[in-house]
Design an enzyme around this catalytic site. Structure first.
Site, PDB file in Angstrom:
ATOM      1  N   GLY A  87      37.950  47.684 112.837  1.00 45.04           N
ATOM      2  CA  GLY A  87      37.546  48.592 111.772  1.00 45.04           C
ATOM      3  C   GLY A  87      36.049  48.851 111.784  1.00 45.04           C
ATOM      4  O   GLY A  87      35.416  49.062 110.737  1.00 45.04           O
ATOM      5  N   GLY A  89      33.990  51.797 109.961  1.00 46.07           N
ATOM      6  CA  GLY A  89      33.918  51.922 108.507  1.00 46.07           C
ATOM      7  C   GLY A  89      32.520  51.687 107.947  1.00 46.07           C
ATOM      8  O   GLY A  89      31.568  51.462 108.694  1.00 46.07           O
ATOM      9  N   GLN A  90      32.441  51.736 106.616  1.00 46.66           N
ATOM     10  CA  GLN A  90      31.142  51.624 105.936  1.00 46.66           C
ATOM     11  C   GLN A  90      30.439  50.309 106.274  1.00 46.66           C
ATOM     12  O   GLN A  90      29.264  50.286 106.617  1.00 46.66           O
ATOM     13  CB  GLN A  90      31.369  51.713 104.421  1.00 46.66           C
ATOM     14  CG  GLN A  90      30.071  51.715 103.616  1.00 46.66           C
ATOM     15  CD  GLN A  90      30.289  51.393 102.140  1.00 46.66           C
ATOM     16  OE1 GLN A  90      31.339  50.884 101.753  1.00 46.66           O
ATOM     17  NE2 GLN A  90      29.287  51.669 101.342  1.00 46.66           N
ATOM     18  N   LEU A  91      31.179  49.209 106.215  1.00 46.15           N
ATOM     19  CA  LEU A  91      30.597  47.898 106.510  1.00 46.15           C
ATOM     20  C   LEU A  91      30.448  47.699 108.016  1.00 46.15           C
ATOM     21  O   LEU A  91      29.413  47.215 108.491  1.00 46.15           O
ATOM     22  CB  LEU A  91      31.517  46.820 105.909  1.00 46.15           C
ATOM     23  CG  LEU A  91      31.158  45.361 106.140  1.00 46.15           C
ATOM     24  CD1 LEU A  91      29.782  45.029 105.577  1.00 46.15           C
ATOM     25  CD2 LEU A  91      32.215  44.454 105.504  1.00 46.15           C
ATOM     26  N   ASP A 139      37.975  50.359 116.782  1.00 48.44           N
ATOM     27  CA  ASP A 139      38.503  51.116 115.644  1.00 48.44           C
ATOM     28  C   ASP A 139      39.688  51.935 116.150  1.00 48.44           C
ATOM     29  O   ASP A 139      39.845  52.161 117.350  1.00 48.44           O
ATOM     30  CB  ASP A 139      37.416  52.031 115.055  1.00 48.44           C
ATOM     31  CG  ASP A 139      37.685  52.356 113.593  1.00 48.44           C
ATOM     32  OD1 ASP A 139      36.996  51.790 112.726  1.00 48.44           O
ATOM     33  OD2 ASP A 139      38.587  53.170 113.316  1.00 48.44           O
ATOM     34  N   ASP A 189      44.352  49.358 117.703  1.00 49.66           N
ATOM     35  CA  ASP A 189      45.178  49.443 116.499  1.00 49.66           C
ATOM     36  C   ASP A 189      45.601  48.019 116.147  1.00 49.66           C
ATOM     37  O   ASP A 189      46.315  47.369 116.921  1.00 49.66           O
ATOM     38  CB  ASP A 189      46.408  50.321 116.807  1.00 49.66           C
ATOM     39  CG  ASP A 189      47.322  50.473 115.608  1.00 49.66           C
ATOM     40  OD1 ASP A 189      47.102  49.782 114.595  1.00 49.66           O
ATOM     41  OD2 ASP A 189      48.272  51.278 115.695  1.00 49.66           O
ATOM     42  N   TYR A 248      46.067  47.220  97.033  1.00 50.36           N
ATOM     43  CA  TYR A 248      44.899  46.697  97.765  1.00 50.36           C
ATOM     44  C   TYR A 248      44.605  45.253  97.333  1.00 50.36           C
ATOM     45  O   TYR A 248      44.479  44.350  98.168  1.00 50.36           O
ATOM     46  CB  TYR A 248      43.711  47.613  97.474  1.00 50.36           C
ATOM     47  CG  TYR A 248      42.391  47.155  98.036  1.00 50.36           C
ATOM     48  CD1 TYR A 248      42.202  47.000  99.398  1.00 50.36           C
ATOM     49  CD2 TYR A 248      41.310  46.900  97.181  1.00 50.36           C
ATOM     50  CE1 TYR A 248      40.979  46.606  99.903  1.00 50.36           C
ATOM     51  CE2 TYR A 248      40.078  46.510  97.676  1.00 50.36           C
ATOM     52  CZ  TYR A 248      39.916  46.359  99.033  1.00 50.36           C
ATOM     53  OH  TYR A 248      38.709  45.965  99.524  1.00 50.36           O
ATOM     54  N   LYS A 287      45.025  41.847  99.504  1.00 50.14           N
ATOM     55  CA  LYS A 287      43.866  41.008  99.819  1.00 50.14           C
ATOM     56  C   LYS A 287      44.040  39.602  99.253  1.00 50.14           C
ATOM     57  O   LYS A 287      43.591  38.624  99.845  1.00 50.14           O
ATOM     58  CB  LYS A 287      42.581  41.656  99.276  1.00 50.14           C
ATOM     59  CG  LYS A 287      42.138  42.868 100.090  1.00 50.14           C
ATOM     60  CD  LYS A 287      41.583  42.453 101.457  1.00 50.14           C
ATOM     61  CE  LYS A 287      41.090  43.640 102.252  1.00 50.14           C
ATOM     62  NZ  LYS A 287      40.430  43.242 103.515  1.00 50.14           N
TER      63      LYS A 287
END
Ligand code: SER
Length: 317
Positions: A10, A13-15, A34, A52, A142, A146
């Site tokens: 991932g 992504g933002q992080l 990613d 994936d 979500y 988590k």
């Protein structure tokens, strides 16, 4: 330079985008991966592969081929997207994590990082200074995924000896890569619209206080946790992790100090009840005690830095 080989899932992504760049300053081999093609920042500075996390064999091949010994498993669906597509969120957040946990165990990966979230808490959790150990009844897919993920991580640590470490991130604020599909995303979008249009319509009510953190703190804390000696880590589910807490009206007031004619309006949508189910502030004293966590950015320092950087980006664009 540290010679461990790190795989980041991932990474687009933002992080992920910022974490990969920070890790590449410390580690020689950081493989960004990613589902989608990588940005130039990810693919030019080191290895980038398409991966994936739902495809376990591909994950295992990658770990074997590159002799990966640390994994940062960031691939996930966030809260707002998850409520729109619960099936997808459950599959990616749960099956993806199980694949990563198994591949790490089977290939003797030394350390695994799992990003958890304030969304593991729910409406029955004490909302102010939420303790590390408390009632947890998340009511978003979500949050449920988590929370279950945290339990799996703890189980793999206890039963399989995997060195898993995790943080319960608050809303992350950054200017390099925008957030996507979260309930805290307003706190990123507001800055871009303040600079571009001098106005912003917020999808949360003005007094919705949520825990937030500026990206440089998040990156520093993440690496600090992962580099701490294993015997200092007393939490194998997810550490409470705090930056600063504020409501949209507080952030708007702070932005107005730099952009006096900035105007905010409010049109709460389906994300309001999600925000209302989450804590307002977090007690992270266990992280402070175990591995010396301390944030550097408050709302004022973060706002100034965001605005300076977004304005600089706009002027070269
Ligand atoms: N930023 C996340 C979200 O809003 C919370 O972890 O979904």
């Amino acid at each position: 330079m540290n010679s461990d080989t790190i795989l980041v899932t991932g990474a687009g992504g933002q992080l992920g985008t910022e974490l990969v760049l920070a890790l590449r300053k410390i580690y020689r081999h950081v493989i960004a991966s990613d589902l989608k093609d990588g940005s130039p920042a990810l693919s030019e500075g080191g290895e980038f592969i398409r991966l994936d996390v739902l495809y376990k064999n591909g994950l295992a091949d990658c770990v074997k081929r590159f002799n990966v010994n640390q994994v940062y498993h960031l691939a996930a669906i966030l809260s707002a997207t998850g409520e729109k597509n619960p099936e997808l969120a459950w599959r990616i957040n749960m099956k993806g994590l199980r694949n990563v946990l198994d591949v790490c165990t089977e290939n003797k990966v030394k350390k695994l990082f799992f990003p958890s979230t304030i969304a593991v808490f729910g409406p029955t959790t004490p909302r102010v200074n939420t303790p590390q150990y408390t009632v947890m009844e998340p009511n978003t897919i979500y949050g449920i995924s988590k929370q279950a993920g945290e339990r799996w991580c703890d189980w793999y640590f206890q039963k399989r000896g995997l060195d898993v470490r995790s943080l319960r991130y608050p809303g992350l604020i950054s200017y390099k890569t925008k957030a996507g599909g979260g309930t805290t995303d307003y706190a990123v979008d507001i800055f871009f619209e303040a600079v571009e249009k001098k106005k912003y319509e917020c999808f949360l009510k003005e007094d919705t206080v949520l825990p937030m953190m500026y990206m440089p703190d998040a990156i520093r804390g993440t690496i600090q946790l992962m580099e701490a000696p294993a015997d200092k880590i007393t939490v194998r589910s997810g550490y409470n992790f705090a930056g600063c807490s504020f409501a949209p009206k507080d952030l708007a007031a702070e932005i107005k100090k730099t952009i006096p004619d900035f105007a905010i309006t409010y049109a709460p949508d389906f994300r309001q009840p999600i925000a209302d189910s989450w804590p307002q502030s977090i007690d992270d004293s266990v992280a402070q005690k175990d591995w010396n966590w301390k944030p550097e950015f408050d709302i004022a320092k973060m706002t100034k830095d965001m605005l300076v950087n977004i304005e600089a980006m706009q002027s070269v664009a």
